[in-house]
Design an enzyme around this catalytic site. Sequence first.
Site, PDB file in Angstrom:
ATOM      1  N   SER A  40       0.820  -1.213   0.000  1.00  0.00           N
ATOM      2  CA  SER A  40       0.000   0.000   0.000  1.00  0.00           C
ATOM      3  C   SER A  40       0.852   1.260   0.000  1.00  0.00           C
ATOM      4  O   SER A  40       0.462   2.291  -0.521  1.00  0.00           O
ATOM      5  CB  SER A  40      -0.913   0.017   1.225  1.00  0.00           C
ATOM      6  N   GLU A  61       2.089  -0.165  15.390  1.00  0.00           N
ATOM      7  CA  GLU A  61       2.506   1.186  15.010  1.00  0.00           C
ATOM      8  C   GLU A  61       3.185   1.933  16.147  1.00  0.00           C
ATOM      9  O   GLU A  61       4.094   2.738  15.920  1.00  0.00           O
ATOM     10  CB  GLU A  61       1.290   1.992  14.510  1.00  0.00           C
ATOM     11  N   PHE A  86      -3.338   5.461  11.112  1.00  0.00           N
ATOM     12  CA  PHE A  86      -2.462   4.732  12.039  1.00  0.00           C
ATOM     13  C   PHE A  86      -1.119   5.440  12.217  1.00  0.00           C
ATOM     14  O   PHE A  86      -0.309   5.035  13.054  1.00  0.00           O
ATOM     15  CB  PHE A  86      -2.253   3.295  11.538  1.00  0.00           C
ATOM     16  N   HIS A 112      -3.213   6.998   2.194  1.00  0.00           N
ATOM     17  CA  HIS A 112      -4.641   6.749   2.367  1.00  0.00           C
ATOM     18  C   HIS A 112      -5.304   7.775   3.280  1.00  0.00           C
ATOM     19  O   HIS A 112      -6.181   7.467   4.071  1.00  0.00           O
ATOM     20  CB  HIS A 112      -4.893   5.332   2.875  1.00  0.00           C
ATOM     21  N   ASP A 120     -13.200   1.366   2.072  1.00  0.00           N
ATOM     22  CA  ASP A 120     -12.922   0.841   3.415  1.00  0.00           C
ATOM     23  C   ASP A 120     -13.701   1.574   4.509  1.00  0.00           C
ATOM     24  O   ASP A 120     -13.878   1.056   5.612  1.00  0.00           O
ATOM     25  CB  ASP A 120     -11.424   0.915   3.728  1.00  0.00           C
TER      26      ASP A 120
END
Lengths: 318, 281
Positions: A40, A61, A86, A112, A120
């Site tokens: 991604s 994370e 995140f 994103h 999503d």
Amino acid sequence: MKKYTYTEKKDTRSGFGAGLHEAGKRNENVVALCADLVGSLKMDAFIKDFPERFVQVGIAEANMMGIAAGLTISGKIPFTGTFANFSTGRVYDQIRQSIAYSGKNVKICASHAGLTLGEDGATHQILEDIGLMKMLPGMVVINPCDYNQTKAATLAIMDNEGPVYLRFGRPVIPVFTPEDQKFEIGKAWMVNEGTDVTIIATGHMVWRAIEAGEQLAELGIDAEIINIHTIKPLDEEAILKSVKKTGCVVTCEEHNKFGGLGESVARLLTTEYLAAQEFVAVNDSFGESATPDQLMTKYKLDPDDIVAAAQKVIKRKR
Amino acid sequence: MKHTISDLEDIASQVRRDCLRMVHAVQSGHPGASLGCADFFTALYFEVLNHNPEFKMEGVGEDLFFLSNGHISPVWYSVLARSGYFEVSELKTFRKLDSRLQGHPTTHEGLPGVRIASGSLGQGLSVAIGAALGKKLDGDKSLVYALMGDGELQEGQNWEALMFAPFHKVDNLIASVDYNGQQIDGPTEKVLSLENLQAKFESFGWHVITSDGNDMAEIVKALHYAKSLTGKGKPILNLMSTQMGYGVDFMVGTHKWHGSAPSNEQLETALGQLKETAGDY
């Protein structure tokens, strides 16, 4: 209205991936970390050529941010990669204490971001990240507008000592900025000079602002369009110069209207030069599942919305 | 040995005096675990660490130490000053306006010896792992040490870090846990039990050793033993039993002194139990 064309559409995250790969070639201190989202974040090229300088942390994370902070101590330049949600809210205190307050040279790279993540849904569509990050003392916040600019920004932050938040996205969008551009952190990019209204846009909204500018030109309105890729530090000089000329401003961002670019501009204008402002931004809401285009329309981030805001703000000029 | 055990015990006694006087002077701070860890810090800085008090952030070729449970800053500040990082007289600025000795350790004010801010719990082990990875990338054979509190192991980030280090063979890292069984709201057994810590760490893949952190001879031996275990593919975890408040009879073994300062009378009583060996600041 200056004419902008494009020959291809690409995602800004791929600009990051290309920039990271180039950064790895240019500086052996560059290391990359990822929390199970290598594909991604388009980190494959870096990993292939510099496997020893890549750290896969898994879905952890908080640990990633701490490890990145620790890596800076010997002079490494860590680039962390995960989704914007995140990269910020999930690990805010880790960033605050171990990176920002500790003055560590970590590059927090976030894909994103915003509604254009699409299907999503809202759990992953953060619209609060610019606000969260710009509130941290010393944090640089950058949201480039296309593939080329994201690549250039990725290289520029490598050479900028200190913590940086770099925000980019998933959808393919027109590539309209020069391939060989020099990215200057904190320096606005003049997209189009005009006299009637200042349109200030960041990230995916810059191309939309150009489309809006073309529509406005047909209506006889001469819009000045500025790409603010660096939300912090803000290029106050460029904004004030423009607003003093046009007398009004529309800010455009794929972010909550609270805490984003628009509020940074409003703070500047209320302290330095009062002028009417309209916000093209998400109206204090979470997102939802749908295609990116459907969401941008529903949440009023289309060129038409920018045109309407410009017409409205021009009427409110003093 | 750079020092005899008796010399180290003398230094630790002075460090305990410093901790109590610092906390007393501003009527705030965390004396309990500072006293409990005085022997560990003394052993580390005066005997075990290969370090340079002419502080450089990068610490190339030096062992590095990271404190995760930043609230025990008094003991760290005392040991840093007593081992030459800054003037001992600066200890009197602890928690005061414009001081480099913030309530919790920071890099922001540039205090020599501190490489990361800590205080918000659970973050130090991750940072130490990052520093250890940096040393590996540079081919730097020196080691990285970390200290965590036992209570802060309730923070989830620790377990992310505990899972990471063995998988990535971070074997230049020695993490110690201040296993005193106390936290602010009471014994860890009552607040949120840590259950069998040794088994947990071992099941995560760490080489676990146990030690008595209030026996100078033993803690020195344990840390040297830990060093001998580095470079063998596993990170090392020193599960170190201590008593909060160790060295002062009315402070020992209770969470009551986690974050409270002694009164004038209590300070006098406590100092009466701790030999002044290197001169109060």
